[in-house]
Design a protein around this motif. Structure first.
Motif, PDB file in Angstrom:
ATOM      1  N   HIS A   1       0.799  -1.218   0.000  1.00 19.71           N
ATOM      2  CA  HIS A   1       0.000   0.000   0.000  1.00 19.71           C
ATOM      3  C   HIS A   1       0.834   1.271   0.000  1.00 19.71           C
ATOM      4  N   ASP A   2       2.125   1.151  -0.132  1.00 20.32           N
ATOM      5  CA  ASP A   2       2.991   2.327  -0.154  1.00 20.32           C
ATOM      6  C   ASP A   2       3.273   2.706  -1.604  1.00 20.32           C
ATOM      7  N   GLY A   3       2.552   3.690  -2.112  1.00 22.12           N
ATOM      8  CA  GLY A   3       2.682   4.093  -3.496  1.00 22.12           C
ATOM      9  C   GLY A   3       3.974   4.815  -3.798  1.00 22.12           C
ATOM     10  N   SER A   4       4.770   5.113  -2.783  1.00 22.08           N
ATOM     11  CA  SER A   4       5.988   5.874  -3.013  1.00 22.08           C
ATOM     12  C   SER A   4       7.144   5.008  -3.475  1.00 22.08           C
ATOM     13  N   ARG A   5       6.991   3.645  -3.475  1.00 24.45           N
ATOM     14  CA  ARG A   5       8.118   2.798  -3.802  1.00 24.45           C
ATOM     15  C   ARG A   5       7.826   1.811  -4.934  1.00 24.45           C
ATOM     16  N   PRO A   6       6.987   2.137  -5.894  1.00 21.28           N
ATOM     17  CA  PRO A   6       6.639   1.129  -6.902  1.00 21.28           C
ATOM     18  C   PRO A   6       7.815   0.687  -7.750  1.00 21.28           C
ATOM     19  N   GLN A   7       8.765   1.595  -8.059  1.00 20.05           N
ATOM     20  CA  GLN A   7       9.862   1.230  -8.939  1.00 20.05           C
ATOM     21  C   GLN A   7      10.778   0.202  -8.293  1.00 20.05           C
ATOM     22  N   ALA A   8      11.088   0.389  -6.990  1.00 23.84           N
ATOM     23  CA  ALA A   8      11.961  -0.558  -6.297  1.00 23.84           C
ATOM     24  C   ALA A   8      11.325  -1.931  -6.241  1.00 23.84           C
ATOM     25  N   LEU A   9      10.009  -1.953  -5.947  1.00 24.35           N
ATOM     26  CA  LEU A   9       9.323  -3.230  -5.867  1.00 24.35           C
ATOM     27  C   LEU A   9       9.272  -3.895  -7.241  1.00 24.35           C
ATOM     28  N   THR A  10       9.032  -3.109  -8.281  1.00 18.60           N
ATOM     29  CA  THR A  10       8.989  -3.668  -9.621  1.00 18.60           C
ATOM     30  C   THR A  10      10.341  -4.251  -9.996  1.00 18.60           C
ATOM     31  N   THR A  11      11.390  -3.532  -9.702  1.00 17.75           N
ATOM     32  CA  THR A  11      12.734  -4.018  -9.998  1.00 17.75           C
ATOM     33  C   THR A  11      13.020  -5.309  -9.246  1.00 17.75           C
ATOM     34  N   ALA A  12      12.617  -5.385  -7.977  1.00 24.85           N
ATOM     35  CA  ALA A  12      12.840  -6.587  -7.181  1.00 24.85           C
ATOM     36  C   ALA A  12      12.080  -7.770  -7.757  1.00 24.85           C
ATOM     37  N   GLY A  13      10.821  -7.537  -8.130  1.00 24.47           N
ATOM     38  CA  GLY A  13      10.026  -8.625  -8.691  1.00 24.47           C
ATOM     39  C   GLY A  13      10.571  -9.117 -10.012  1.00 24.47           C
ATOM     40  N   VAL A  14      10.998  -8.177 -10.863  1.00 26.29           N
ATOM     41  CA  VAL A  14      11.588  -8.538 -12.146  1.00 26.29           C
ATOM     42  C   VAL A  14      12.872  -9.323 -11.934  1.00 26.29           C
ATOM     43  N   THR A  15      13.631  -8.930 -10.912  1.00 25.10           N
ATOM     44  CA  THR A  15      14.882  -9.632 -10.621  1.00 25.10           C
ATOM     45  C   THR A  15      14.623 -11.094 -10.278  1.00 25.10           C
ATOM     46  N   LEU A  16      13.620 -11.357  -9.446  1.00 22.94           N
ATOM     47  CA  LEU A  16      13.306 -12.744  -9.079  1.00 22.94           C
ATOM     48  C   LEU A  16      12.880 -13.546 -10.303  1.00 22.94           C
TER      49      LEU A  16
ATOM     50  N   PRO B   1      15.635 -13.040  20.925  1.00 22.80           N
ATOM     51  CA  PRO B   1      14.525 -12.199  20.456  1.00 22.80           C
ATOM     52  C   PRO B   1      14.985 -11.212  19.389  1.00 22.80           C
ATOM     53  N   CYS B   2      14.073 -10.859  18.526  1.00 26.83           N
ATOM     54  CA  CYS B   2      14.384  -9.970  17.405  1.00 26.83           C
ATOM     55  C   CYS B   2      13.831  -8.583  17.688  1.00 26.83           C
ATOM     56  N   ALA B   3      14.694  -7.684  18.103  1.00 24.26           N
ATOM     57  CA  ALA B   3      14.245  -6.331  18.462  1.00 24.26           C
ATOM     58  C   ALA B   3      13.815  -5.535  17.234  1.00 24.26           C
ATOM     59  N   LYS B   4      14.361  -5.868  16.051  1.00 27.11           N
ATOM     60  CA  LYS B   4      14.087  -5.087  14.849  1.00 27.11           C
ATOM     61  C   LYS B   4      12.975  -5.664  13.979  1.00 27.11           C
ATOM     62  N   CYS B   5      12.435  -6.811  14.365  1.00 21.80           N
ATOM     63  CA  CYS B   5      11.533  -7.515  13.458  1.00 21.80           C
ATOM     64  C   CYS B   5      10.264  -6.733  13.128  1.00 21.80           C
ATOM     65  N   ALA B   6       9.829  -5.875  14.023  1.00 17.70           N
ATOM     66  CA  ALA B   6       8.590  -5.142  13.781  1.00 17.70           C
ATOM     67  C   ALA B   6       8.735  -4.129  12.654  1.00 17.70           C
ATOM     68  N   THR B   7       9.954  -3.702  12.368  1.00 14.58           N
ATOM     69  CA  THR B   7      10.165  -2.647  11.377  1.00 14.58           C
ATOM     70  C   THR B   7      11.165  -2.996  10.300  1.00 14.58           C
ATOM     71  N   ASN B   8      11.799  -4.151  10.381  1.00 18.36           N
ATOM     72  CA  ASN B   8      12.879  -4.479   9.472  1.00 18.36           C
ATOM     73  C   ASN B   8      12.587  -5.789   8.752  1.00 18.36           C
ATOM     74  N   ALA B   9      12.369  -5.716   7.433  1.00 17.90           N
ATOM     75  CA  ALA B   9      12.001  -6.911   6.673  1.00 17.90           C
ATOM     76  C   ALA B   9      13.098  -7.959   6.683  1.00 17.90           C
TER      77      ALA B   9
ATOM     78  N   VAL C   1      12.533  -7.711   1.326  1.00 14.02           N
ATOM     79  CA  VAL C   1      13.952  -7.573   1.688  1.00 14.02           C
ATOM     80  C   VAL C   1      14.716  -6.874   0.562  1.00 14.02           C
ATOM     81  N   LEU C   2      14.488  -7.301  -0.680  1.00 10.70           N
ATOM     82  CA  LEU C   2      15.177  -6.684  -1.804  1.00 10.70           C
ATOM     83  C   LEU C   2      14.865  -5.195  -1.887  1.00 10.70           C
ATOM     84  N   GLU C   3      13.604  -4.841  -1.635  1.00 11.37           N
ATOM     85  CA  GLU C   3      13.225  -3.431  -1.670  1.00 11.37           C
ATOM     86  C   GLU C   3      13.908  -2.655  -0.548  1.00 11.37           C
TER      87      GLU C   3
END
Length: 282
Positions: free
Chosen positions: A33-48, A122-130, A246-248
């Motif tokens: 739902h974050d419209g500010s990052r479509p290019q990074a996500l597209t690049t990551a998906g294309v990479t896979l 325990p993972c202190a960063k898991c709530a905010t870090n993919a 993670v890639l994003e």
């Protein structure tokens, strides 16, 4: 060798794992739902998709699909030595991979002498870090699966002492060595891509071996004997979404210049080397 809403999850008493799953779902929701990052996500998906369709990966998957270990299992020709080789090598692989995944999740000191009874910090960063969430999830899954591996080993007449005393095959252990290097260098993007490409191939191999062993050609089998194979044969829900997250997130550390492809190709080659090594066990 772990997903949202699937059998591979540890039992509900593992509260941290449930927290990790919830964090991953929240991050996936935010990314979608974050419209500010479509290019990074597209690049990551294309990479896979590019990695999966690469000629070297198509060939690796063809060789795995037709591997003599699986063929022997399905024809009833798999020997006890070959079945033992699987658990003997996996014993080393699991401990190493658990440490590598934990390091990528932010726990470089996690390296227990045995995974039996071990608990990933325990993972202190898991709530905010993919990245932390994904690799925490994988580390917890390896710890959970360890007791399943021990059950399979005992059914073949091997206890933990025998597993620990085994001199591992260099070829079979190339896979965990590559993960250890990714962990040492903090290559989370390459690790996420490797998970997305390699884990389905590994899961299909486990599923076919499990199906062969339960087909009646090897006598009666119990779930305790085959729990490890069953655990890793389950498809991983939302795998691409988790890897893409993670890639994003790590978009500033990689590009589509082939660096990730090289790492993933090595993992697939090491997957083949593992099955080659255990097939040759005598």
């Amino acid at each position: 060798m772990i997903a949202v809403g699937r059998a591979r999850l540890p039992p509900p008493i593992y509260a941290l794992t449930i927290v990790t799953v919830m964090a991953l779902l929240a991050q996936l929701h935010d990314l979608v739902h974050d419209g500010s990052r479509p290019q990074a996500l597209t690049t990551a998906g294309v990479t896979l998709e590019s990695l999966r369709s690469a000629p070297w990966n198509v060939e690796a998957e063809r060789q795995l699909e037709n591997h003599p270990y699986v063929r022997a299992a399905e024809s009833g020709a798999l020997t006890v030595a070959q079945r033992r080789a699987f658990v003997l090598e996996q014993f080393r692989i699991q401990r190493s991979d658990a440490a590598s995944f934990a390091s990528l999740a932010g726990h470089p000191a996690f390296n227990p002498a045995t995974l039996m009874g071990a608990v990933v910090p325990p993972c202190a960063k898991c709530a905010t870090n993919a990245s932390s969430s994904l690799f925490q999830y994988l580390a917890e899954g390896e710890v959970h699966a360890f007791s399943l591996l021990i059950g399979q080993a005992r059914a073949l007449g091997l206890d933990e002492n025998a597993l620990a005393a085994h001199i591992p095959s260099e070829r079979a252990q190339e896979y965990p060595r590559l993960w250890a290097e990714l962990a040492r260098t903090g290559a989370r993007a390459a690790g996420a891509a490797a998970v997305a490409v390699n884990f389905p191939a590994w899961g299909r191999m486990c599923g076919r071996v499990r199906a062969a062993l339960t087909g009646g050609l090897y006598g009666p089998m119990t779930e305790r004997e085959l729990g490890f194979l069953a655990y890793f044969s389950e498809p991983i829900d939302n795998l691409d979404e988790m890897a893409t997250a993670v890639l994003e997130q790590e978009s500033g550390t990689w590009s589509d210049d082939g660096s990730i492809a090289g790492a993933v190709r090595k993992q697939q080659e090491a997957e083949l080397a593992f099955w080659d090594a255990i097939y040759e066990a005598r």
